[in-house]
Design a protein around this motif. Structure first.
Motif, mmCIF file in Angstrom:
data_model
loop_
_atom_site.group_PDB
_atom_site.id
_atom_site.type_symbol
_atom_site.label_atom_id
_atom_site.label_comp_id
_atom_site.label_asym_id
_atom_site.label_seq_id
_atom_site.Cartn_x
_atom_site.Cartn_y
_atom_site.Cartn_z
ATOM 1 N N ALA A 9 0.921 -1.216 0.067
ATOM 2 C CA ALA A 9 -0.021 0.042 0.072
ATOM 3 C C ALA A 9 0.716 1.274 -0.034
ATOM 4 O O ALA A 9 0.946 1.979 1.026
ATOM 5 C CB ALA A 9 -0.984 -0.069 1.282
ATOM 6 N N SER A 11 2.039 5.378 -0.964
ATOM 7 C CA SER A 11 1.592 6.503 -1.277
ATOM 8 C C SER A 11 2.193 7.244 -2.380
ATOM 9 O O SER A 11 3.393 7.127 -2.629
ATOM 10 C CB SER A 11 1.777 7.480 -0.007
ATOM 11 N N ARG A 41 -2.932 -1.589 -2.980
ATOM 12 C CA ARG A 41 -3.741 -0.228 -2.595
ATOM 13 C C ARG A 41 -2.891 0.928 -2.679
ATOM 14 O O ARG A 41 -2.094 0.797 -2.411
ATOM 15 C CB ARG A 41 -4.235 -0.623 -1.313
ATOM 16 N N GLU A 43 -2.483 4.645 -1.490
ATOM 17 C CA GLU A 43 -3.073 5.467 -0.181
ATOM 18 C C GLU A 43 -2.619 6.867 -0.531
ATOM 19 O O GLU A 43 -1.642 7.393 -0.332
ATOM 20 C CB GLU A 43 -2.082 4.755 1.066
ATOM 21 N N ARG A 75 -8.275 2.593 -4.445
ATOM 22 C CA ARG A 75 -7.660 3.957 -4.110
ATOM 23 C C ARG A 75 -8.191 4.598 -2.917
ATOM 24 O O ARG A 75 -9.416 4.672 -3.108
ATOM 25 C CB ARG A 75 -7.500 4.878 -5.269
ATOM 26 N N GLN A 76 -7.468 4.909 -1.946
ATOM 27 C CA GLN A 76 -8.312 5.400 -0.678
ATOM 28 C C GLN A 76 -9.147 6.606 -1.128
ATOM 29 O O GLN A 76 -10.204 6.820 -0.436
ATOM 30 C CB GLN A 76 -7.206 5.723 0.346
ATOM 31 N N TYR A 194 -3.815 8.094 8.237
ATOM 32 C CA TYR A 194 -3.078 6.900 7.929
ATOM 33 C C TYR A 194 -3.617 5.687 8.882
ATOM 34 O O TYR A 194 -3.978 4.548 8.277
ATOM 35 C CB TYR A 194 -1.644 6.926 8.160
ATOM 36 N N GLY A 197 -7.443 4.774 8.086
ATOM 37 C CA GLY A 197 -7.545 4.473 6.726
ATOM 38 C C GLY A 197 -7.073 3.213 6.378
ATOM 39 O O GLY A 197 -7.766 2.179 5.937
ATOM 40 N N VAL A 198 -5.850 3.058 7.100
ATOM 41 C CA VAL A 198 -5.112 1.561 6.820
ATOM 42 C C VAL A 198 -5.902 0.481 7.737
ATOM 43 O O VAL A 198 -6.100 -0.770 7.173
ATOM 44 C CB VAL A 198 -3.871 1.435 7.285
ATOM 45 N N ASP A 201 -9.346 -0.005 5.580
ATOM 46 C CA ASP A 201 -9.002 -0.695 4.267
ATOM 47 C C ASP A 201 -8.527 -2.222 4.539
ATOM 48 O O ASP A 201 -9.033 -3.026 3.704
ATOM 49 C CB ASP A 201 -7.757 0.197 3.290
#
Length: 283
Positions: A9, A11, A41, A43, A75-76, A194, A197-198, A201
């Protein structure tokens, strides 16, 4: 086949380097060796630093390296409603509070106190806004003040009780999320950070084994707390070692000499770069 699901994941804030390659290959191999699934993924919740061209390049670099992953890529930024909904759940539990402190305010508060509890990344947030009266919170928010939403770790811990999580390299760990203090979960205009979100997800995507660098080992204590609050089954973890440069410093995106893009342009083959990343037996 097994139900092992891993992910990488990144960024899209710069070009991937050998450390990223090691992490991606580590997770990919863990899934392949178990006959499982590997996910990619993106981020990209930071609009000021994330750029489409970096996302395009990292996908190209990973494919060139020999990795494959399931489609579509998550995609976040396209799923912020998922994070917002879980944030609301935490707010309803009463474990989230608005913090109006700037970084300068926090530093000044720590200086006035003469000391502050320290975590793995330095001084912890001193809790300045934790006990603000609700009337003052409402007044400041209605006036348009900037704020972050922090997790009240002590209150959350009282709700969940003792927790633990498993790391394949270090065994069972007693969760001690207080080592990170009252972390930011979201901001006024961004419904996730972060940490939130992590956690959300990984749950939504059914990740069963989180493979990531040992620099995120302590963050897992906090993620275990969020999992318990939100009723998620915890995944297994494996925090791998970090690749470092000749000075013993961990690799960073600013170190362009070690970026996958620069190594490709210098004529290195995928097999050579995989070997530099610690996977000499190929893909």
């Amino acid at each position: 086949m097994t139900d092992t699901v891993t992910r990488f994941a990144p960024s899209p804030t710069g070009h991937l380097h050998l450390g990223h390659a090691h992490s991606a290959l580590f997770g990919w191999r863990a899934a392949m060796d178990a006959g499982g699934r590997f996910l990619l993924r993106i981020e990209d919740i930071d609009p000021n630093r994330c750029r489409p061209e970096f996302e395009r390049d990292l996908i190209e670099d990973l494919a060139w390296l020999g990795l494959t992953w399931e489609r579509p890529v998550r995609r976040q930024s396209e799923h912020l409603d998922d994070h917002r909904a879980e944030l609301v759940r935490l707010q309803t539990m009463g474990v989230v509070y608005p913090c109006f402190c700037t970084r300068k305010d926090i530093a000044a508060e720590i200086a006035r106190a003469g000391h502050a509890p320290h975590g793995p990344d330095g001084p912890l947030y001193p809790g300045t806004c934790r006990d603000l009266p609700e009337s003052i919170r409402r007044e400041r928010m209605e006036a348009g003040a900037a704020y972050a939403l922090r997790l009240d770790v002590a209150k959350a811990r009282a709700m969940t009780g003792p927790l633990r999580w498993h790391d394949r390299a270090k065994g069972w760990q007693e969760a001690t999320p207080e080592i990170l203090g009252d972390v930011v979960l979201a901001r006024k205009d961004t419904p996730t950070s972060y940490h939130l979100g992590v956690t959300v997800d990984d749950h939504i995507q059914g990740v069963t084994l989180v493979t990531r660098g040992e620099d995120l080992f302590f963050a897992t204590h906090l993620h275990r707390l969020l999992q318990a609050l939100l009723g998620y089954d915890p995944p297994d973890y494996h925090h791998h070692g970090l690749l470092r440069n000749e000075r013993g410093e961990r690799l960073a995106k600013r170190d362009q000499a070690k970026s996958l893009r620069s190594l490709r342009e210098a004529g290195h083959s995928p097999a050579q770069v995989r070997a530099m990343a610690g996977f000499s037996d190929g893909v």
